[in-house]
Design a protein around this motif. Sequence first.
Motif, short mmCIF file in Angstrom:
data_model
loop_
_atom_site.label_atom_id
_atom_site.label_comp_id
_atom_site.label_asym_id
_atom_site.label_seq_id
_atom_site.Cartn_x
_atom_site.Cartn_y
_atom_site.Cartn_z
N ALA A 181 0.83 -1.33 -0.02
CA ALA A 181 0.11 -0.07 -0.05
C ALA A 181 1.02 1.21 0.18
O ALA A 181 0.60 2.09 0.49
CB ALA A 181 -0.95 -0.12 1.27
N LEU A 182 1.99 1.21 -0.97
CA LEU A 182 2.65 2.57 -0.77
C LEU A 182 2.28 3.51 -2.02
O LEU A 182 2.38 4.66 -1.92
CB LEU A 182 4.09 1.97 -1.26
N GLN A 183 1.51 3.02 -2.97
CA GLN A 183 1.03 3.39 -4.07
C GLN A 183 -0.14 2.96 -5.08
O GLN A 183 0.10 1.56 -4.73
CB GLN A 183 1.94 4.45 -4.82
N GLY A 184 -0.75 3.46 -5.81
CA GLY A 184 -1.55 2.51 -6.82
C GLY A 184 -2.92 2.21 -6.47
O GLY A 184 -3.22 2.73 -5.31
N ALA A 185 -3.53 1.08 -6.92
CA ALA A 185 -4.95 0.90 -6.79
C ALA A 185 -4.88 -0.19 -5.67
O ALA A 185 -5.49 -1.07 -5.70
CB ALA A 185 -5.55 0.33 -7.94
N CYS B 182 -13.88 -11.80 -2.88
CA CYS B 182 -13.77 -13.35 -2.84
C CYS B 182 -13.99 -14.05 -1.60
O CYS B 182 -13.48 -14.90 -1.40
CB CYS B 182 -12.26 -13.35 -3.45
N GLY B 183 -14.32 -13.18 -0.61
CA GLY B 183 -14.13 -13.76 0.59
C GLY B 183 -13.10 -13.79 1.63
O GLY B 183 -13.06 -14.61 2.58
N VAL B 184 -12.03 -13.16 1.10
CA VAL B 184 -10.60 -13.05 1.77
C VAL B 184 -10.46 -11.99 2.73
O VAL B 184 -10.70 -10.87 2.26
CB VAL B 184 -9.59 -13.46 0.77
N ASP B 185 -9.86 -11.94 3.70
CA ASP B 185 -9.24 -10.95 4.57
C ASP B 185 -7.91 -10.48 3.85
O ASP B 185 -7.20 -11.10 3.42
CB ASP B 185 -8.87 -11.29 5.89
N SER B 186 -7.75 -9.21 4.24
CA SER B 186 -6.43 -8.47 3.53
C SER B 186 -6.00 -7.43 4.41
O SER B 186 -6.73 -6.82 5.07
CB SER B 186 -6.63 -8.03 2.10
N ILE B 187 -5.02 -7.22 4.12
CA ILE B 187 -4.31 -5.92 5.08
C ILE B 187 -3.37 -5.07 4.20
O ILE B 187 -2.89 -5.66 3.19
CB ILE B 187 -3.51 -6.38 6.40
N GLN B 188 -3.09 -3.95 4.45
CA GLN B 188 -2.32 -2.85 3.96
C GLN B 188 -0.93 -3.05 4.14
O GLN B 188 -0.65 -3.19 5.53
CB GLN B 188 -2.81 -1.57 3.84
N VAL B 189 0.20 -3.20 3.54
CA VAL B 189 1.50 -3.51 3.85
C VAL B 189 2.30 -2.29 3.55
O VAL B 189 2.18 -1.88 2.37
CB VAL B 189 2.04 -4.80 3.18
N ARG B 190 2.93 -1.63 4.72
CA ARG B 190 3.57 -0.64 4.41
C ARG B 190 5.15 -0.75 5.11
O ARG B 190 6.05 0.02 5.03
CB ARG B 190 3.16 0.78 4.85
N LYS B 191 5.06 -1.64 5.99
CA LYS B 191 6.30 -2.15 6.76
C LYS B 191 6.58 -3.33 6.93
O LYS B 191 5.87 -4.31 6.66
CB LYS B 191 5.76 -1.74 8.58
N PRO B 192 7.94 -3.87 7.01
CA PRO B 192 8.41 -5.26 6.92
C PRO B 192 7.74 -6.31 7.89
O PRO B 192 7.31 -7.26 7.58
CB PRO B 192 9.83 -5.10 7.18
N LYS C 44 11.66 3.37 -5.14
CA LYS C 44 12.14 4.30 -4.13
C LYS C 44 11.59 4.11 -2.78
O LYS C 44 11.98 4.01 -1.59
CB LYS C 44 12.06 5.66 -4.74
N LEU C 45 10.13 4.01 -2.78
CA LEU C 45 9.41 3.79 -1.48
C LEU C 45 9.74 2.54 -0.87
O LEU C 45 9.92 2.39 0.36
CB LEU C 45 7.91 3.92 -1.66
N MET C 46 9.91 1.41 -1.60
CA MET C 46 10.25 0.03 -1.10
C MET C 46 11.56 0.15 -0.26
O MET C 46 11.79 -0.46 0.62
CB MET C 46 10.02 -0.85 -2.20
N ASN C 47 12.47 0.82 -0.80
CA ASN C 47 13.77 1.19 -0.25
C ASN C 47 13.66 1.63 0.76
O ASN C 47 14.35 1.44 2.00
CB ASN C 47 14.90 1.90 -1.22
N GLN C 48 12.95 3.01 0.82
CA GLN C 48 12.94 3.73 2.21
C GLN C 48 12.25 3.06 2.98
O GLN C 48 12.57 3.20 4.30
CB GLN C 48 11.92 5.16 1.57
N PHE C 49 11.28 2.17 2.80
CA PHE C 49 10.60 1.48 3.85
C PHE C 49 11.14 0.23 4.34
O PHE C 49 10.63 -0.65 4.93
CB PHE C 49 8.92 1.15 3.85
N ASN C 50 12.38 0.08 3.53
CA ASN C 50 13.05 -1.39 3.74
C ASN C 50 12.22 -2.72 3.58
O ASN C 50 12.25 -3.73 4.42
CB ASN C 50 13.68 -1.35 5.18
N LEU C 51 11.60 -2.58 2.37
CA LEU C 51 10.83 -3.71 2.02
C LEU C 51 11.56 -4.66 0.99
O LEU C 51 10.73 -5.73 0.98
CB LEU C 51 9.36 -3.26 1.42
N PHE C 52 12.36 -4.59 0.36
CA PHE C 52 13.02 -5.03 -0.76
C PHE C 52 13.45 -6.41 0.08
O PHE C 52 12.75 -7.55 -0.31
CB PHE C 52 14.08 -4.41 -1.47
#
Length: 188
Positions: free
Chosen positions: A7-11, A22-32, A53-61
């Motif tokens: 959930a860094l950008q986009g849809a 689809c009957g499935v739970d989801s969460i927004q991911v911004r942190k490792p 750039k945002l994935m680098n900034q948030f240490n997600l790679f």
Amino acid sequence: MVIGVLALQGAFLDHQKSLTACGVDSIQVRKPEQLEGLSGLIIPGGESTTMGKLMNQFNLFEPIINLGKKGVPIFGTCAGMIMLAKDIIGSDQPRLSLMDIEVERNAFGRQVDSFETDLFIPGIDKEPIRAVFIRAPYIESTGESVQVLASYRDKIVMARQDNFLAAAFHPELTNDLRIHRYFLSMIG
């Protein structure tokens, strides 16, 4: 089952709505730490260089790469497909390099060249699926273990490799849940 949506950008909200339908739970991911315990991850569309750039900034790679290497299914749409690619033509931007694909960014043209079309994806359904392409990439080439799922005008626009799924289009922007259900079928 809980699916994370980067959930860094986009849809990302539209992907969450599709997962809910689809009957499935989801969460927004911004942190490792939000990746822990997920059954799958969706990397949405957006702008791939900004996303990197945002994935680098948030240490997600590294955490996302580790998640993929553990076999957790990861689905990338549009910019998400670019992020999954091993190679990006003419670019050294940061990427996950999890799928053995080479992609061309903005391959169908600029924003004004965005379009919708019906795609036949035999591995998913006999009936066509409406596909929304927005400044879309395509897959120029694939490794041997990559399964091509769909093409448009001889350009590869959807592929799967093991636990990774990539689409050049935006299934979250339609009410058709077949692509999301296909992704969910890859889990366990």
